[in-house]
Design an enzyme around this catalytic site. Structure first.
Site, PDB file in Angstrom:
ATOM      1  NE  ARG A  79      -2.392   1.167   3.595  1.00 24.18           N
ATOM      2  CZ  ARG A  79      -3.172   0.717   4.670  1.00 24.18           C
ATOM      3  NH1 ARG A  79      -4.392   0.106   4.596  1.00 24.18           N
ATOM      4  NH2 ARG A  79      -2.529   0.779   5.919  1.00 24.18           N
ATOM      5  CE  LYS A 182      -1.988   4.558   6.894  1.00 23.84           C
ATOM      6  NZ  LYS A 182      -3.020   4.801   7.683  1.00 23.84           N
ATOM      7  CD  GLU A 218     -11.885   5.786   4.901  1.00 21.72           C
ATOM      8  OE1 GLU A 218     -11.399   5.053   5.478  1.00 21.72           O
ATOM      9  OE2 GLU A 218     -11.148   6.563   4.192  1.00 21.72           O
TER      10      GLU A 218
HETATM   11  N1  PLP Z   1      -9.255   4.510   7.086  1.00 19.69           N
HETATM   12  C1  PLP Z   1      -8.246   5.533   7.160  1.00 19.69           C
HETATM   13  C2  PLP Z   1      -8.805   6.730   6.835  1.00 19.69           C
HETATM   14  C3  PLP Z   1      -7.132   5.218   7.929  1.00 19.69           C
HETATM   15  O1  PLP Z   1      -6.293   6.114   8.618  1.00 19.69           O
HETATM   16  C4  PLP Z   1      -6.962   3.753   8.201  1.00 19.69           C
HETATM   17  C5  PLP Z   1      -5.624   3.667   8.866  1.00 19.69           C
HETATM   18  O2  PLP Z   1      -4.546   3.454   8.925  1.00 19.69           O
HETATM   19  C6  PLP Z   1      -7.731   2.842   7.828  1.00 19.69           C
HETATM   20  C7  PLP Z   1      -9.020   3.087   7.163  1.00 19.69           C
HETATM   21  C8  PLP Z   1      -7.343   1.477   8.371  1.00 19.69           C
HETATM   22  O3  PLP Z   1      -6.537   0.728   7.567  1.00 19.69           O
HETATM   23  P1  PLP Z   1      -5.738  -0.333   8.130  1.00 19.69           P
HETATM   24  O4  PLP Z   1      -6.541  -1.436   8.531  1.00 19.69           O
HETATM   25  O5  PLP Z   1      -4.820  -0.766   7.059  1.00 19.69           O
HETATM   26  O6  PLP Z   1      -4.977   0.280   9.312  1.00 19.69           O
HETATM   27  C1  COI Z   2      -3.598   3.477  11.523  1.00 21.34           C
HETATM   28  O1  COI Z   2      -4.367   2.632  11.770  1.00 21.34           O
HETATM   29  O2  COI Z   2      -2.360   2.980  11.337  1.00 21.34           O
HETATM   30  C2  COI Z   2      -3.596   4.947  11.083  1.00 21.34           C
HETATM   31  O3  COI Z   2      -2.854   5.466  10.318  1.00 21.34           O
HETATM   32  C3  COI Z   2      -4.609   5.617  11.802  1.00 21.34           C
HETATM   33  C4  COI Z   2      -4.529   6.959  12.209  1.00 21.34           C
HETATM   34  C5  COI Z   2      -3.754   7.297  13.340  1.00 21.34           C
HETATM   35  C6  COI Z   2      -3.859   8.134  10.899  1.00 21.34           C
END
Ligand code: PLP
Ligand code: COI
Length: 334
Positions: A79, A182, A218
């Protein structure tokens, strides 16, 4: 070092080292463990002006057997690279990324919370363009820094329902309203709606689709998932949400335990119908949602953690701490 492991929240804490890589002359150099958190960059560096800055988030866990498991680091590396591609930044080799995370954890091993405290190590890679330039163009040089810090629950109180609020009226305010990257700068636009939600006693901002404000996208830091009254796992299909690794894992777990999984647009009218709702992500793990404030409507869910969310939570955290068989080979052992 005097850490109260069971009082940890989700806050920056300096540890022994971070690991750094420099990209110059078209290639990535070797990793350097660095004991300082300071960095010197030119004030004209691209990342400060044009936002060529991306980040990731992943966790490592100390198991009952004493082993340290990193949860799906290959997915985070992939990612990171898809974010890099979108912002014209150089990709970082997946294997090199996993090795870097291992080297970092090994050097900071005493910061990995003991088994049984509920803590983990949150690993935060950040990549940014450092070339001084004033014309809008992509940077020629980059830094990738990976930090690690002990972490507890993102929301105070741990695994219990919290309230969410949808704050509309901000064009492209959601972190991923501009695409599924991200990206460090993206999150700044979500701060004001998040502040408004918090002022209304809702720790969790919920973002709707930016075009019509009629479909669930989300939460500010996590994906949306719901369990229907007939036990289906439902999560939004949307091009403006982050492809969450936690959500992807939970969908697989849900299928493994015989639940039907639906990834599809979710109209806000459906919020009245769900039995259980949760936020999911690396930092928030699974955070049950107690109520959603949406315009002049309030949707209420159980004040207790629902049975389906409990099962999903127990299974994913069980895999992470090495208590449940890792049948999909998701974890990488240090
Ligand atoms: N959506 C957003 C906006 C986020 O910042 C995160 C966290 O990183 C997620 C979703 C969840 O992603 P993940 O499960 O890969 O941490
Ligand atoms: C994560 O869950 O890794 C995130 O990046 C969420 C947030 C702290 C930006």
């Amino acid at each position: 070092m005097n850490i109260e492991w069971d009082k940890l929240g989700f806050e920056f804490m300096p540890t022994k080292s971070n690991i750094r890589f420099t990209y110059a002359d078209g290639k990535w150099g070797e990793g350097r463990l660095c004991n300082s958190y300071e960095i010197s960059i030119n004030v004209a560096a691209n990342c400060l002006h044009y936002g060529q800055a991306i980040f990731e988030g992943l966790k490592a866990f100390r198991g009952k057997d004493g082993k340290i498991r990193i949860f799906r680091p290959d997915e985070n590396a992939k990612r990171l690279n898809s974010s890099a591609k979108r912002l014209c930044m150089p990709e970082f080799p997946v294997e090199k990324f996993i090795e870097a995370v291992k080297t970092l954890l090994q050097d900071n091993i005493e910061y990995v919370p003991p088994y049984g405290t509920g803590g983990s190590v949150y690993i935060r890679p950040v990549m940014f363009g450092t070339t001084p330039q004033i014309g809008v163009a992509s940077s020629k040089e980059y830094e990738l820094v990976i930090m690690a810090m002990p972490a507890g629950p993102y929301y105070k109180g741990g695994f219990k329902p919290v309230d969410a609020m949808s704050v509309t009226g901000f064009d492209r305010a959601a972190p991923h309203g501009t695409g599924t990257i991200k990206c460090a700068g993206n999150y700044a636009a979500s701060l004001l709606p998040a502040k408004i939600a918090k002022e209304n006693h809702c720790p969790v901002p919920l973002f709707l689709d930016p075009k019509t404000n009629e479909f669930v996208d989300e939460f500010g830091t996590s994906n949306f998932l719901a369990i229907t009254k007939d036990g289906k796992y439902v999560t939004p299909a949307s091009s403006s949400i982050l492809p969450s690794i936690t959500n992807k894992s939970l969908m697989q777990i849900a299928e493994d335990i015989g639940m039907t999984v639906e990834r599809r647009p979710i109209h806000i009218s459906e919020l009245a119908e769900f039995a259980e709702v949760a936020a999911c992500g690396t930092a928030v793990v699974i955070t049950p949602i107690g109520r959603i404030f949406c315009g002049d409507q309030v949707f209420e869910y159980s004040k207790e953690v629902g049975a389906n969310l409990q099962k999903l939570y127990d299974t994913i955290t069980g895999i992470q701490y090495g208590e449940v068989a890792d049948t999909h080979n998701w974890t990488v052992t240090l």
